[in-house]
Design a protein around this motif. Structure first.
Motif: not given
Length: 500
Positions: A347-372
């Motif tokens: 929630s920043v600059g009028g951008v909400t979670e609906r408009e925001f995009r990221c890669y990797p997805l947060r779940g993939d990032s957490l799975a990656f770090y959990s393995r690490l």
């Protein structure tokens, strides 16, 4: 078109995937770069010294720019590319680690860059300290088969040896700067000078052999300095140098204001992103004002601002007075992955979670770090989460609909909640986190891997921008290190940016 991480777990690179062919491109010996190595940390100390004792990069940059001007570089620092009204170019950030994480990007990059007119590297061309001797295996070798010129804006790591190697390779400035008089001892500047990491002499024969890897006339690029603009087709691409601490000196600020004038559509490329990790960083200019003030001014007609430094992909479509500027983080070009699972609901600059995009997805990032963490701490049974478990616990903690469903029957266990908390996963506003935000950042970055210590999927990425008279099509492609994504790099995000 192949599945992306938003479609399937296999599209993200999970599962029994065939390894990619990228290792055939690598040199016979690859030095493992570990950010836990005291020797590496000591060599990269200049950023810390600049924050303690004052940042000298503005003066050093001014000296480099003055010498380039004396050598005949154009005063406006504009590179004029003779391209048609429709053309394409590539963008990568933070490329130069020299190990699996960098070379895993190369096959997909070469495939998707066909027909492009040039490429731009946004930040940190060479790790750890931007040394000339590292350019062979970390720049010339990986991109030897890219047939077009490559331009760059430096990142903080390129400044750890006072930008000397960067200026040699990208600006054809072959001589080091003359030493300045030593400051008085027992002053802030004196302590900084005493402790400063200084450039090592370059191995000239080694650098000449490296240059021979990209010998074709069409591959050559000479830019007027560490900051520049490219006029190509209907757009102007403006590259700025944010130095060691993510700031712009007064001289560069004045140039940026001047080169931004006029109605021609513009795209900013910067070493430090303006929106990142759900936060706003407008980038200060030394004599007052902010870089983002220039970007937002309607008379300058910026349509996008792309920054490196953070090693993943993020996009924030920000409304600036009735028009949208796409603020992009594009630092996934070749270094270890910075976590996205630590980003709280946006929630920043009028951008909400609906408009925001990221890669990797947060779940993939957490799975990656959990393995690490499971591997490093030898607690695999405790720490390791499947990608489905990680996706489910992220959705619960953030209160969001996951971009990829975790699958039927996936439950969130107490262990998953514990691991997510320990690894700094974000939480919805109003709920206390196990680790406060500054601690989370230190904690996750301290254990961030150099990718030589890990295996695919790497979650790397690069951008292709297709420019036309009316719009720019921006696509983020994934590079996992697996064969499937090498042969057909999936599109993780796509947006069409109007120019009129």
């Amino acid at each position: 078109m192949s599945d992306s991480s938003r479609d399937t777990a296999q599209g993200a690179g999970w599962g029994a995937a065939e390894p990619g062919s990228y290792r055939k491109l690598m040199p016979g010996h690859v030095e493992k770069l570990s950010w836990l190595n005291p020797r590496i940390l000591w060599a990269a100390r200049n950023g810390v010294l600049a924050s303690w004792f004052g940042d000298p990069t503005g003066r050093t940059r001014s000296r480099w720019v003055a010498r380039r001007a004396a050598a005949g570089a154009p005063a406006d620092k504009v590179i004029r590319r003779d391209v048609p009204e429709r053309f394409s170019f590539m963008v990568m950030g933070d490329t130069g680690e020299g190990d699996d994480s960098q070379y895993a990007v190369v096959p997909g990059f070469l495939k998707e860059s066909r027909g492009t007119d040039f490429a731009v590297i946004a930040s940190d061309v060479i790790y750890p300290v931007g040394a000339a001797d590292d350019y062979g295996d970390k720049f010339f070798r990986p991109y030897r088969d890219y047939p077009a010129p490559i331009y760059a804006v430096p990142g903080n790591h390129d400044w750890y040896e006072d930008l000397g190697a960067f200026m040699r390779v990208f600006c054809a400035d072959t001589l080091p700067l003359a030493p300045e008089p030593r400051p008085r001892p027992l002053t802030r500047a004196g302590w900084r000078s005493l402790l400063w990491h200084r450039p090592r002499p370059a191995d000239e024969q080694r650098l000449a052999r490296a240059r021979a890897l990209r010998p074709a006339p069409g591959q050559q690029a000479e830019q007027p300095g560490p900051y520049w603009a490219i006029d190509a087709g209907p757009v102007r691409i403006v590259g700025i140098d944010t130095g060691l601490l993510g700031t712009v000196d007064a001289e560069q600020g004045a140039w940026l204001r001047e080169v931004s004038r006029g109605p021609r559509p513009k795209i900013l490329v910067t070493g430090s992103p303006l929106y990142v990790d759900g936060e706003y960083h407008p980038c200060p200019i030394e004599d007052g004002g902010w870089v983002d003030d220039i970007v937002r001014a309607p008379e300058h007609h910026y349509v996008a601002a792309i920054g490196g430094d953070i090693h993943n992909y993020q996009r924030y479509p920000v409304d600036v007075g009735g028009r949208t500027v796409q603020y992009v983080v594009a630092g996934g070009g070749g270094a270890f992955m910075h976590a996205t699972h630590t980003i709280p609901p946006v929630s920043v600059g009028g951008v909400t979670e609906r408009e925001f995009r990221c890669y990797p997805l947060r779940g993939d990032s957490l799975a990656f770090y959990s393995r690490l963490y499971g591997r490093r701490l030898r607690l695999r049974r405790l720490f390791t989460l499947t990608e489905a478990e990680a996706t489910a616990v992220i959705a619960e903690r953030l209160g969001i609909e996951p971009a990829r469903a975790p699958g039927p029957g996936t439950r969130v266990s107490g262990r998953a909640r514990l691991v997510a908390g320990l690894l700094g996963a974000g939480r919805r506003p109003g709920r206390p986190a196990l680790l406060r935000l500054p601690v989370r950042k230190v904690y996750t970055r301290l254990f961030s891997p150099s990718s030589a210590t890990y295996s695919p999927p790497f979650f790397k990425c690069f951008l292709r921008l297709d420019v036309g008279p009316d719009a720019v099509r921006l696509r983020c492609f994934a590079a996992t290190g697996n064969r499937a994504q090498e042969l057909d790099p999936p599109v993780e995000d796509e947006v069409v940016i109007p120019l009129k």
